[in-house]
Design a protein around this motif. Sequence first.
Motif, PDB file in Angstrom:
ATOM      1  N   SER A  37      89.793  41.627  85.682  1.00 21.48           N
ATOM      2  CA  SER A  37      89.711  40.307  85.421  1.00 21.48           C
ATOM      3  C   SER A  37      90.824  39.963  84.422  1.00 21.48           C
ATOM      4  O   SER A  37      91.582  41.003  83.854  1.00 21.48           O
ATOM      5  CB  SER A  37      88.933  40.321  84.786  1.00 21.48           C
ATOM      6  N   LYS A  38      92.090  39.048  85.326  1.00 16.61           N
ATOM      7  CA  LYS A  38      93.291  38.916  84.361  1.00 16.61           C
ATOM      8  C   LYS A  38      93.237  37.693  83.873  1.00 16.61           C
ATOM      9  O   LYS A  38      92.781  36.652  84.520  1.00 16.61           O
ATOM     10  CB  LYS A  38      93.702  39.002  86.111  1.00 16.61           C
ATOM     11  N   ILE A  39      93.867  37.498  83.099  1.00 20.44           N
ATOM     12  CA  ILE A  39      94.245  36.156  82.177  1.00 20.44           C
ATOM     13  C   ILE A  39      95.485  34.940  82.517  1.00 20.44           C
ATOM     14  O   ILE A  39      95.932  36.211  82.515  1.00 20.44           O
ATOM     15  CB  ILE A  39      94.373  36.420  80.197  1.00 20.44           C
ATOM     16  N   LEU A  40      94.886  34.446  83.147  1.00 20.21           N
ATOM     17  CA  LEU A  40      96.528  33.492  83.838  1.00 20.21           C
ATOM     18  C   LEU A  40      96.645  32.788  82.705  1.00 20.21           C
ATOM     19  O   LEU A  40      98.972  32.343  82.637  1.00 20.21           O
ATOM     20  CB  LEU A  40      95.841  32.724  84.664  1.00 20.21           C
ATOM     21  N   TYR A  41      96.526  32.591  81.738  1.00 22.48           N
ATOM     22  CA  TYR A  41      97.044  31.689  80.995  1.00 22.48           C
ATOM     23  C   TYR A  41      96.045  30.816  79.450  1.00 22.48           C
ATOM     24  O   TYR A  41      94.800  31.440  79.657  1.00 22.48           O
ATOM     25  CB  TYR A  41      96.887  29.659  81.142  1.00 22.48           C
ATOM     26  N   GLU A  42      96.554  31.005  77.979  1.00 27.08           N
ATOM     27  CA  GLU A  42      95.907  31.238  77.385  1.00 27.08           C
ATOM     28  C   GLU A  42      96.197  30.321  76.031  1.00 27.08           C
ATOM     29  O   GLU A  42      97.795  30.540  75.540  1.00 27.08           O
ATOM     30  CB  GLU A  42      95.293  32.477  76.715  1.00 27.08           C
ATOM     31  N   ASN A  43      95.745  29.287  75.954  1.00 29.38           N
ATOM     32  CA  ASN A  43      96.138  29.025  74.460  1.00 29.38           C
ATOM     33  C   ASN A  43      95.160  29.037  73.495  1.00 29.38           C
ATOM     34  O   ASN A  43      93.708  29.123  73.578  1.00 29.38           O
ATOM     35  CB  ASN A  43      97.148  27.273  74.571  1.00 29.38           C
ATOM     36  N   VAL A  81      79.843  39.451  90.525  1.00 30.96           N
ATOM     37  CA  VAL A  81      81.113  38.325  89.592  1.00 30.96           C
ATOM     38  C   VAL A  81      79.731  38.237  88.253  1.00 30.96           C
ATOM     39  O   VAL A  81      80.730  38.537  87.239  1.00 30.96           O
ATOM     40  CB  VAL A  81      81.156  36.991  89.988  1.00 30.96           C
ATOM     41  N   LEU A  82      78.935  38.175  88.412  1.00 26.47           N
ATOM     42  CA  LEU A  82      77.631  37.848  87.153  1.00 26.47           C
ATOM     43  C   LEU A  82      77.992  39.242  86.499  1.00 26.47           C
ATOM     44  O   LEU A  82      78.190  38.883  84.777  1.00 26.47           O
ATOM     45  CB  LEU A  82      76.755  38.260  87.606  1.00 26.47           C
ATOM     46  N   THR A  83      78.207  40.450  86.755  1.00 24.02           N
ATOM     47  CA  THR A  83      79.066  41.620  85.962  1.00 24.02           C
ATOM     48  C   THR A  83      80.226  40.943  84.774  1.00 24.02           C
ATOM     49  O   THR A  83      80.456  41.352  83.731  1.00 24.02           O
ATOM     50  CB  THR A  83      78.630  42.813  86.118  1.00 24.02           C
ATOM     51  N   SER A  84      80.914  41.203  85.947  1.00 30.33           N
ATOM     52  CA  SER A  84      82.726  40.929  85.157  1.00 30.33           C
ATOM     53  C   SER A  84      82.595  39.155  84.099  1.00 30.33           C
ATOM     54  O   SER A  84      83.031  39.398  83.910  1.00 30.33           O
ATOM     55  CB  SER A  84      83.734  40.560  86.818  1.00 30.33           C
ATOM     56  N   ILE A  85      81.799  38.717  84.817  1.00 31.80           N
ATOM     57  CA  ILE A  85      81.846  37.708  84.099  1.00 31.80           C
ATOM     58  C   ILE A  85      80.990  37.164  82.884  1.00 31.80           C
ATOM     59  O   ILE A  85      81.843  36.941  81.498  1.00 31.80           O
ATOM     60  CB  ILE A  85      81.198  35.821  84.564  1.00 31.80           C
ATOM     61  N   SER A  86      80.025  37.997  82.316  1.00 29.79           N
ATOM     62  CA  SER A  86      79.408  38.603  81.571  1.00 29.79           C
ATOM     63  C   SER A  86      80.010  38.800  80.189  1.00 29.79           C
ATOM     64  O   SER A  86      80.099  39.488  78.855  1.00 29.79           O
ATOM     65  CB  SER A  86      77.953  39.480  81.702  1.00 29.79           C
ATOM     66  N   GLU A  87      81.214  40.168  80.582  1.00 27.26           N
ATOM     67  CA  GLU A  87      81.860  40.627  80.331  1.00 27.26           C
ATOM     68  C   GLU A  87      83.329  39.984  79.235  1.00 27.26           C
ATOM     69  O   GLU A  87      84.000  40.165  78.467  1.00 27.26           O
ATOM     70  CB  GLU A  87      82.900  41.680  81.352  1.00 27.26           C
ATOM     71  N   ILE A  88      83.345  38.619  79.868  1.00 24.00           N
ATOM     72  CA  ILE A  88      84.074  37.589  78.810  1.00 24.00           C
ATOM     73  C   ILE A  88      83.451  36.538  78.605  1.00 24.00           C
ATOM     74  O   ILE A  88      84.156  36.150  77.548  1.00 24.00           O
ATOM     75  CB  ILE A  88      85.654  37.443  80.177  1.00 24.00           C
ATOM     76  N   LEU A  89      81.897  36.142  78.606  1.00 18.25           N
ATOM     77  CA  LEU A  89      82.177  34.865  78.327  1.00 18.25           C
ATOM     78  C   LEU A  89      80.122  35.264  79.090  1.00 18.25           C
ATOM     79  O   LEU A  89      79.989  35.874  79.473  1.00 18.25           O
ATOM     80  CB  LEU A  89      82.171  34.141  79.090  1.00 18.25           C
ATOM     81  N   ASP A  90      79.998  34.415  77.553  1.00 15.53           N
ATOM     82  CA  ASP A  90      77.798  34.535  77.777  1.00 15.53           C
ATOM     83  C   ASP A  90      78.064  33.053  79.444  1.00 15.53           C
ATOM     84  O   ASP A  90      78.306  32.422  78.849  1.00 15.53           O
ATOM     85  CB  ASP A  90      77.498  33.414  76.474  1.00 15.53           C
ATOM     86  N   VAL A  91      77.273  33.869  79.453  1.00 22.10           N
ATOM     87  CA  VAL A  91      77.049  32.999  81.161  1.00 22.10           C
ATOM     88  C   VAL A  91      76.174  31.622  80.929  1.00 22.10           C
ATOM     89  O   VAL A  91      76.614  30.816  80.927  1.00 22.10           O
ATOM     90  CB  VAL A  91      76.337  33.864  82.301  1.00 22.10           C
TER      91      VAL A  91
END
Length: 244
Positions: free
Chosen positions: A3-9, A55-65
């Motif tokens: 999981s890689k952050i490509l852009y953040e503000n 994908v669900l497991t990975s995305i759950s680590e970064i946001l509330d589904v």
Amino acid sequence: MLSKILYENENCKWIMLARDPQKKTNVIDTNEYAIIVNQEAILLDPGGIEIFPMVLTSISEILDVKSIKAYLCSHQDPDVMSSLQLWLGLTPNAKVYMSWLWAGFIAHFGGEYVKNFVTLPDEGLALDFNQRKFEFVPAHYCHSSGNFHFFDPEAKILFSGDMGAALVPLDYPTVVEDFKEHIKYMEKFHQRWMPSNTAKNKWVQRVRKLNPSLLCPQHGSVFAGENVQLFLDWLEDLEVGKAK
Ligand code: FE
């Protein structure tokens, strides 16, 4: 899965999910992109059923589904959207953006969520998502006859579906490092999967106008900085859709 952050503000984040080590070898590797705007998310090309658990497991680590409010199905391919019903089971009110051309076909996966479909006209559409502006960019015949990419004009990031796709090894960098080296992973893919030189060149011209600083395909690695230009120049010169 990486999981890689490509852009953040302060109110927006683009996150790439890629290189799933648990994926079966007979399933093509895909990238998924989550855009989080003021705590709500859009998932670009939710992916296939086979990879849904990872994908669900990975995305759950970064946001509330439950915060996923929208999906884009860039086109109708199974690796792009066969997981859609599973995602909508978890987020039953989310919108699903897709080409008008495919709505009646995608409904074959199950009619329960047809009410969530938002069909995109051929010329594309502007989207206001939590007060941030995005664009559904037409990419017809690149490669599907009804195909859309997704642009963030503020971050200058273009999700480019199968344009720029490459079939790379699992340990390959998520951002292209050496463009010349990268060609061997994407040349045959574009020659075979892109059916029309006219459509391909029209797409290149459209993308040159958008002038993205990141170009994010659904397979392979992200193009950044000067590699975006190198990719567009290379693609413009490539002959595609050649019948044998
Ligand atoms: Fe495809």
